[in-house]
Design a protein around this motif. Structure first.
Motif, short mmCIF file in Angstrom:
data_model
loop_
_atom_site.label_atom_id
_atom_site.label_comp_id
_atom_site.label_asym_id
_atom_site.label_seq_id
_atom_site.Cartn_x
_atom_site.Cartn_y
_atom_site.Cartn_z
N GLY A 68 0.84 -1.20 0.00
CA GLY A 68 0.00 0.00 0.00
C GLY A 68 0.88 1.25 0.00
N PRO A 69 0.27 2.42 -0.15
CA PRO A 69 1.08 3.65 -0.23
C PRO A 69 1.67 4.07 1.11
CG PRO A 69 -1.26 4.16 -0.40
CD PRO A 69 -1.15 2.68 -0.37
N GLY A 70 1.07 3.65 2.22
CA GLY A 70 1.52 4.13 3.53
C GLY A 70 1.14 5.59 3.71
N THR A 71 1.78 6.25 4.66
CA THR A 71 1.47 7.66 4.91
C THR A 71 2.27 8.52 3.95
OG1 THR A 71 1.31 7.03 7.22
CG2 THR A 71 1.41 9.40 6.75
N LEU A 72 1.56 9.40 3.24
CA LEU A 72 2.24 10.21 2.22
C LEU A 72 2.49 11.63 2.71
CD1 LEU A 72 0.24 9.13 -0.98
CD2 LEU A 72 2.44 8.26 -0.16
N GLU A 73 3.66 12.15 2.35
CA GLU A 73 4.01 13.55 2.62
C GLU A 73 3.54 14.39 1.45
OE1 GLU A 73 6.41 15.08 5.12
OE2 GLU A 73 5.46 13.38 6.13
N GLY A 74 2.78 15.44 1.70
CA GLY A 74 2.41 16.34 0.61
C GLY A 74 0.91 16.37 0.38
N GLU A 75 0.49 17.28 -0.50
CA GLU A 75 -0.93 17.52 -0.76
C GLU A 75 -1.31 17.06 -2.16
OE1 GLU A 75 -2.88 19.03 1.57
OE2 GLU A 75 -1.12 19.02 2.88
N GLY A 76 -2.56 16.74 -2.34
CA GLY A 76 -3.10 16.45 -3.67
C GLY A 76 -2.55 15.20 -4.31
N LEU A 77 -2.21 14.20 -3.49
CA LEU A 77 -1.54 13.01 -4.03
C LEU A 77 -2.49 11.80 -4.16
CD1 LEU A 77 1.71 13.29 -1.84
CD2 LEU A 77 1.32 14.21 -4.13
N GLU A 78 -3.80 12.07 -3.99
CA GLU A 78 -4.76 10.96 -3.94
C GLU A 78 -4.74 10.10 -5.19
OE1 GLU A 78 -5.70 14.22 -3.72
OE2 GLU A 78 -5.50 14.28 -1.54
N ASN A 79 -4.45 10.72 -6.34
CA ASN A 79 -4.47 9.95 -7.60
C ASN A 79 -3.07 9.54 -8.05
OD1 ASN A 79 -7.27 10.18 -7.80
ND2 ASN A 79 -7.05 12.24 -8.67
N GLY A 80 -2.09 9.70 -7.16
CA GLY A 80 -0.71 9.37 -7.53
C GLY A 80 -0.45 7.87 -7.47
N TYR A 81 0.67 7.47 -8.07
CA TYR A 81 0.99 6.04 -8.20
C TYR A 81 2.01 5.63 -7.12
CZ TYR A 81 -0.74 7.54 -12.79
OH TYR A 81 -1.45 8.12 -13.80
N PHE A 82 1.59 5.70 -5.87
CA PHE A 82 2.53 5.45 -4.78
C PHE A 82 2.49 4.01 -4.28
CE2 PHE A 82 1.81 9.98 -4.75
CZ PHE A 82 3.10 10.47 -4.61
N VAL A 83 3.69 3.49 -4.04
CA VAL A 83 3.83 2.19 -3.38
C VAL A 83 4.84 2.40 -2.26
CG1 VAL A 83 4.54 -0.21 -3.64
CG2 VAL A 83 3.54 0.98 -5.59
N GLY A 84 4.44 2.15 -1.04
CA GLY A 84 5.38 2.32 0.08
C GLY A 84 6.44 1.22 0.03
N PRO A 85 7.67 1.52 0.52
CA PRO A 85 8.70 0.48 0.57
C PRO A 85 8.17 -0.78 1.24
CG PRO A 85 9.63 2.58 1.20
CD PRO A 85 8.15 2.80 1.05
N THR A 86 8.47 -1.90 0.64
CA THR A 86 7.91 -3.17 1.11
C THR A 86 9.02 -4.21 1.22
OG1 THR A 86 5.84 -2.64 -0.02
CG2 THR A 86 6.18 -4.94 0.57
N LEU A 87 9.22 -4.69 2.44
CA LEU A 87 10.24 -5.72 2.68
C LEU A 87 9.54 -7.02 3.04
CD1 LEU A 87 13.34 -6.21 2.98
CD2 LEU A 87 13.10 -5.60 5.39
N LEU A 88 9.90 -8.07 2.29
CA LEU A 88 9.32 -9.38 2.57
C LEU A 88 10.41 -10.32 3.07
CD1 LEU A 88 7.81 -8.57 -0.57
CD2 LEU A 88 6.28 -10.11 0.62
N GLU A 89 10.00 -11.48 3.54
CA GLU A 89 10.98 -12.48 4.00
C GLU A 89 10.47 -13.86 3.63
OE1 GLU A 89 12.57 -11.62 7.94
OE2 GLU A 89 12.38 -13.76 8.41
N VAL A 90 11.38 -14.71 3.16
CA VAL A 90 11.01 -16.11 2.90
C VAL A 90 11.80 -17.00 3.87
CG1 VAL A 90 10.35 -15.78 0.47
CG2 VAL A 90 12.74 -16.26 1.04
N ASP A 91 11.48 -18.28 3.86
CA ASP A 91 12.09 -19.17 4.86
C ASP A 91 13.50 -19.60 4.52
OD1 ASP A 91 9.89 -19.13 6.47
OD2 ASP A 91 8.92 -20.84 5.45
N GLY A 92 13.81 -19.63 3.22
CA GLY A 92 15.13 -20.13 2.87
C GLY A 92 15.45 -19.89 1.41
#
Ligand code: NAP
Length: 518
Positions: free
Chosen positions: A366-390
């Motif tokens: 998801g976009p997470g919390t955004l800094e700035g105004e008027g960004l509702e239609n922007g293409y934001f993806v919040g940094p996303t870190l995943l982990e697998v088992d091996g």
């Protein structure tokens, strides 16, 4: 009024007709320009480049071609601030991201400009020493490399509209080939402006550079045996271009720079108090936020010895949290939007695919919390870190999610386990190894080399000097085997070879020496 971008063909700026593609401000989802290539005389433009640009370039020495590149770099640098603004407007770049692209372009042009000076007053290369070919020493063979007599067609990806143009053009022009650049349409505002600047500065011979700004249309239909194609983009498009019947039939060389699942491997010797550990965390996290993860060289797979996993996870999350997401025009923002609505959909979908085989440890696509105004239609993806088992098989080794997304992969700390797992990426542009253990470094470098175009060795003694694995330096080759396209660009003078024919010349020694100028 919407800005209409023009192509630069046969020495003239021309706009296409028909339905135009729209270019967006990805932070706001608003249209900033449009462009079309419909109705343009592409075949005529290629002929103009071949007939007018080619001879003019081939007449020049390497040193003179180098001067052209230096003049291009200076002309573009004068407009640096404007170009940085356009990279924000149409690419969603923060100022730092935009510098990476724009300064990367001018820096590479300037590098090849200087290199031209060192190659001197020759118009072609003499390749290696002559060989005696018969009992009579007067019968010899000598290899030479001469510029091809066609057009270097450069098809670029959306993520580097400045650097992509500059890095390819620098090499082809220095080799003596005219260039036709086709940038990724969605972010072509920067490239289009660069062409206006270059045309106004009048620093190049007529026909030396052309721009096709928008869809490729019939471009590839008109290529012949003296032309060359250098492509950067997705594997799918690369495979389609490489497999085109007319290019195969004519033997047109095609260089492909494509997807890559780059890796960073932390050595078992590195403890969390060390400079090497900090370097690893810093460089890995940078590839998450820089260009919102839209770098072909970005680290996607992070290999960590199991006993260090908690430390690394905590340190990476700390780094990621410091980087605010939002309006790329704001000074405090480090992570801008991804470049297009399509990218936005693809990245979010890709994250969900990766998450099926692992778990989120930071962010969720998801976009997470955004800094700035008027960004509702922007293409934001919040940094996303995943982990697998091996380090076993899975989507993490197959799917390039081209955004701020990385996956932690625990391993047992041995080269024997890390190498085959990295190799599951089926060929990468770059992998990094962070260690101060000479034996581990050696095993990893020699084990990983067949699967990578470039290897980056991090360690205590270089911690303060490294630009990180994500920066492509013109001195070093860029490209990678397998999935990464099997191509090779840059690498100083090596890059020129793609645009030149190597020819073996056999005959009388004094005559050949006279022709070769040796
Ligand atoms: P893409 O969709 O494959 O497009 C790349 C370029 O190919 C664009 O200029 C595109 O034009 C053009 N193109 C598409 N179809 C074509 C056709 N039928 N004939 C001729 N040209 C055609 O890739 P992208 O989405 O722009 O770029 C993202 C991908 O590039 C990622 O996978 C990334 O890893 C890769 N990449 C690799 C490197 C590298 O050096 N290895 C560097 C940067 C990016 P339009 O824009 O008009 O469709």
């Amino acid at each position: 009024m919407t800005r209409v971008l023009k192509s630069y063909l046969s020495g003239t700026f021309v706009a296409g007709t028909g339905r135009a593609a729209k270019l967006y401000d990805p932070a706001r989802g608003t249209v900033v320009a449009e462009t079309s290539t419909e109705g343009l005389d592409i075949a005529g433009a290629l002929d103009y480049a071949r007939d007018v640009g080619g001879p003019a370039l081939r007449e020049l020495t390497f040193a003179q071609r180098g001067e052209l590149l230096s003049a291009m770099a200076s002309a573009l640098h004068e407009y640096r601030d404007e170009l940085l603004d356009l990279a924000r407007l149409n690419g969603g770049n923060t100022r730092g991201d935009a510098k990476f692209d724009i300064d990367g372009c001018t820096g590479t042009l300037a590098f090849y400009g200087k290199l031209g000076g060192t190659l001197g007053d020759r118009t072609f290369f003499v390749d290696g020493e002559s060989e005696q070919l018969a009992r009579n020493p007067r019968y010899i063979g000598q290899h030479i490399r001469v510029p091809r007599h066609g057009v270097a067609v450069h098809i670029n990806a959306f993520n580097f509209p400045g650097w992509g143009f500059g890095e390819k053009a620098a090499v082809a022009l220095l080799a003596g080939m005219p260039v036709l650049c086709k940038p990724g349409t969605s972010t072509s505002l920067v490239t289009a402006r660069m062409f206006e600047i270059l045309a106004a500065a009048d620093v190049l011979p007529k026909g030396a550079v052309s721009l096709l700004c928008g869809s490729a249309g019939s471009l590839l239909d008109h290529l012949g045996p003296q032309d060359a194609v250098a492509f950067t983009g997705s594997s799918g498009t690369g495979a389609m271009i490489r497999g085109r019947a007319n290019l195969l039939a004519a033997g047109v060389p095609v260089n492909v720079e494509a997807d890559s699942l780059n890796s960073a491997v932390l050595g078992p010797d590195v403890d969390d108090e060390s400079e090497t550990f900090d370097m690893f965390v810093r460089e890995t996290a940078r590839d998450m936020w820089q260009k919102a993860g839209q770098k072909c060289t970005a680290i996607r797979r992070i290999y960590v010895p199991r006993e260090s996993l908690d430390d690394v996870r905590e340190a990476l999350i700390g780094e990621i949290q410091r980087n605010l997401v939002g309006d790329p025009g704001l000074k405090q923002v480090r992570v801008g939007p991804v470049a297009t609505a399509q990218q936005h959909r693809d990245v979010k979908e890709g994250i969900q695919t990766l998450a099926k085989e692992g778990r989120f440890v930071y962010g969720d696509g998801g976009p997470g919390t955004l800094e700035g105004e008027g960004l509702e239609n922007g293409y934001f993806v919040g940094p996303t870190l995943l982990e697998v088992d091996g380090p076993g098989p899975g989507a993490v080794h197959d799917l390039e999610v081209f955004g701020p997304v990385q996956t932690l992969i625990p391993y047992d700390g041995t080269a024997a386990e890390a190498i085959p797992s990295v190799a599951r990426g089926k060929g990468s542009l770059v992998s990094s190894v962070y260690t101060d253990d000479k034996n581990f470094a050696r095993d990893m470098i020699l084990g990983l080399a067949p699967y990578n175009g470039r290897l980056h060795l991090g360690g205590r003694k270089v911690a303060d000097h490294s630009p990180g694995p994500g920066t492509v330096l013109p001195q070093m080759v860029h490209g990678g085997p397998g999935r990464a396209g099997g191509g090779e660009e840059l690498g100083g003078v090596r890059g020129l070879h793609f645009y030149m024919q190597r020819t073996a010349v056999q005959g009388l020694k004094p005559l050949i020496e006279r022709i070769a100028g040796v």
